[in-house]
Design a protein around this motif. Structure first.
Motif, PDB file in Angstrom:
ATOM      1  N   ARG A 121       0.827  -1.207   0.000  1.00 60.76           N
ATOM      2  CA  ARG A 121       0.000   0.000   0.000  1.00 60.76           C
ATOM      3  C   ARG A 121       0.862   1.257   0.000  1.00 60.76           C
ATOM      4  O   ARG A 121       0.547   2.231  -0.678  1.00 60.76           O
ATOM      5  CB  ARG A 121      -0.953  -0.012   1.190  1.00 60.76           C
ATOM      6  CG  ARG A 121      -2.069  -1.023   1.015  1.00 60.76           C
ATOM      7  CD  ARG A 121      -2.972  -1.084   2.212  1.00 60.76           C
ATOM      8  NE  ARG A 121      -4.115  -1.963   1.947  1.00 60.76           N
ATOM      9  CZ  ARG A 121      -4.907  -2.420   2.877  1.00 60.76           C
ATOM     10  NH1 ARG A 121      -4.726  -2.085   4.152  1.00 60.76           N
ATOM     11  NH2 ARG A 121      -5.922  -3.220   2.566  1.00 60.76           N
ATOM     12  N   GLN A 122       1.951   1.230   0.749  1.00 57.11           N
ATOM     13  CA  GLN A 122       2.863   2.365   0.769  1.00 57.11           C
ATOM     14  C   GLN A 122       3.473   2.582  -0.604  1.00 57.11           C
ATOM     15  O   GLN A 122       3.548   3.713  -1.098  1.00 57.11           O
ATOM     16  CB  GLN A 122       3.966   2.161   1.812  1.00 57.11           C
ATOM     17  CG  GLN A 122       4.978   3.286   1.875  1.00 57.11           C
ATOM     18  CD  GLN A 122       4.364   4.620   2.297  1.00 57.11           C
ATOM     19  OE1 GLN A 122       3.461   4.658   3.130  1.00 57.11           O
ATOM     20  NE2 GLN A 122       4.839   5.698   1.714  1.00 57.11           N
ATOM     21  N   LEU A 123       3.888   1.523  -1.242  1.00 53.62           N
ATOM     22  CA  LEU A 123       4.468   1.616  -2.578  1.00 53.62           C
ATOM     23  C   LEU A 123       3.444   2.144  -3.577  1.00 53.62           C
ATOM     24  O   LEU A 123       3.759   3.002  -4.406  1.00 53.62           O
ATOM     25  CB  LEU A 123       4.992   0.248  -3.019  1.00 53.62           C
ATOM     26  CG  LEU A 123       5.765   0.192  -4.320  1.00 53.62           C
ATOM     27  CD1 LEU A 123       7.011   1.055  -4.246  1.00 53.62           C
ATOM     28  CD2 LEU A 123       6.148  -1.246  -4.639  1.00 53.62           C
ATOM     29  N   GLY A 129       1.573   9.058  -6.240  1.00 53.39           N
ATOM     30  CA  GLY A 129       2.067  10.427  -6.029  1.00 53.39           C
ATOM     31  C   GLY A 129       3.009  10.878  -7.113  1.00 53.39           C
ATOM     32  O   GLY A 129       3.033  12.047  -7.494  1.00 53.39           O
ATOM     33  N   GLU A 130       3.785   9.941  -7.659  1.00 50.03           N
ATOM     34  CA  GLU A 130       4.734  10.266  -8.731  1.00 50.03           C
ATOM     35  C   GLU A 130       4.033  10.530 -10.065  1.00 50.03           C
ATOM     36  O   GLU A 130       4.537  11.267 -10.884  1.00 50.03           O
ATOM     37  CB  GLU A 130       5.752   9.139  -8.906  1.00 50.03           C
ATOM     38  CG  GLU A 130       6.703   9.007  -7.751  1.00 50.03           C
ATOM     39  CD  GLU A 130       7.596   7.786  -7.870  1.00 50.03           C
ATOM     40  OE1 GLU A 130       7.582   7.109  -8.925  1.00 50.03           O
ATOM     41  OE2 GLU A 130       8.329   7.488  -6.908  1.00 50.03           O
ATOM     42  N   THR A 131       2.884   9.884 -10.274  1.00 45.66           N
ATOM     43  CA  THR A 131       2.189  10.020 -11.548  1.00 45.66           C
ATOM     44  C   THR A 131       1.231  11.224 -11.573  1.00 45.66           C
ATOM     45  O   THR A 131       0.670  11.505 -12.606  1.00 45.66           O
ATOM     46  CB  THR A 131       1.406   8.735 -11.885  1.00 45.66           C
ATOM     47  OG1 THR A 131       0.464   8.471 -10.845  1.00 45.66           O
ATOM     48  CG2 THR A 131       2.351   7.564 -12.067  1.00 45.66           C
ATOM     49  N   GLU A 132       1.043  11.861 -10.451  1.00 39.41           N
ATOM     50  CA  GLU A 132       0.137  13.011 -10.421  1.00 39.41           C
ATOM     51  C   GLU A 132       0.818  14.282 -10.894  1.00 39.41           C
ATOM     52  O   GLU A 132       1.948  14.489 -10.917  1.00 39.41           O
ATOM     53  CB  GLU A 132      -0.418  13.224  -9.000  1.00 39.41           C
ATOM     54  CG  GLU A 132      -1.331  12.088  -8.598  1.00 39.41           C
ATOM     55  CD  GLU A 132      -1.825  12.249  -7.167  1.00 39.41           C
ATOM     56  OE1 GLU A 132      -1.466  13.205  -6.470  1.00 39.41           O
ATOM     57  OE2 GLU A 132      -2.583  11.377  -6.746  1.00 39.41           O
TER      58      GLU A 132
END
Length: 132
Positions: A121-123, A129-132
């Motif tokens: 879930r953390q990953l 977050g990186e794709t936003e």
């Protein structure tokens, strides 16, 4: 009496998967310094289970515990490993050899899976977050 542990996994075409068993064997060696520790794969990878049993014998094992790195007691654990054991015992009756239960259902397994769930879930959160 010199005892040995033969860690057994299925075997994979992916070296990374097979390397896990080798790493596990190193961890066992560190944890059980007075035992011989070898690995064997059911298929695809090497050493095979018979090769692993032979390596234990060549290193002086008088008793070998076949320890499956399998989750459930399916055919590989209940039938195949017993067949390998029986063939080994027919050739080397002076060496005791038995098959241990697989990992199976255990309270520690729940703890481990909850940890992996949290990591997953953390990953997923980090990737999102990186794709936003």
């Amino acid at each position: 009496m010199q005892t040995a542990i033969l860690l057994v996994a299925h075997g994979s075409r992916r070296d990374e998967a097979n390397d896990d068993l080798v790493k596990l064997a190193k961890m066992f060696t560190e944890a059980t310094t007075d035992e011989i520790v070898e690995v064997g794969f059911l298929e695809i990878a090497h050493p095979s289970i018979p090769e692993g049993l032979q390596a234990c014998a060549e290193r002086g094992a008088e008793s070998i515990s076949i320890l499956p790195f399998f989750l459930s007691p399916g055919d590989h654990v209940t039938r195949d490993l017993a067949n390998f054991r029986d063939r080994f015992l027919a050739q080397t009756p002076q060496i005791a050899c038995h098959v241990c239960p697989p990992i199976g259902l255990h309270s520690k397994l729940v703890e481990l899976m909850l940890l992996r769930l949290s990591e997953g879930r953390q990953l997923a959160t980090e990737v999102a977050g990186e794709t936003e």
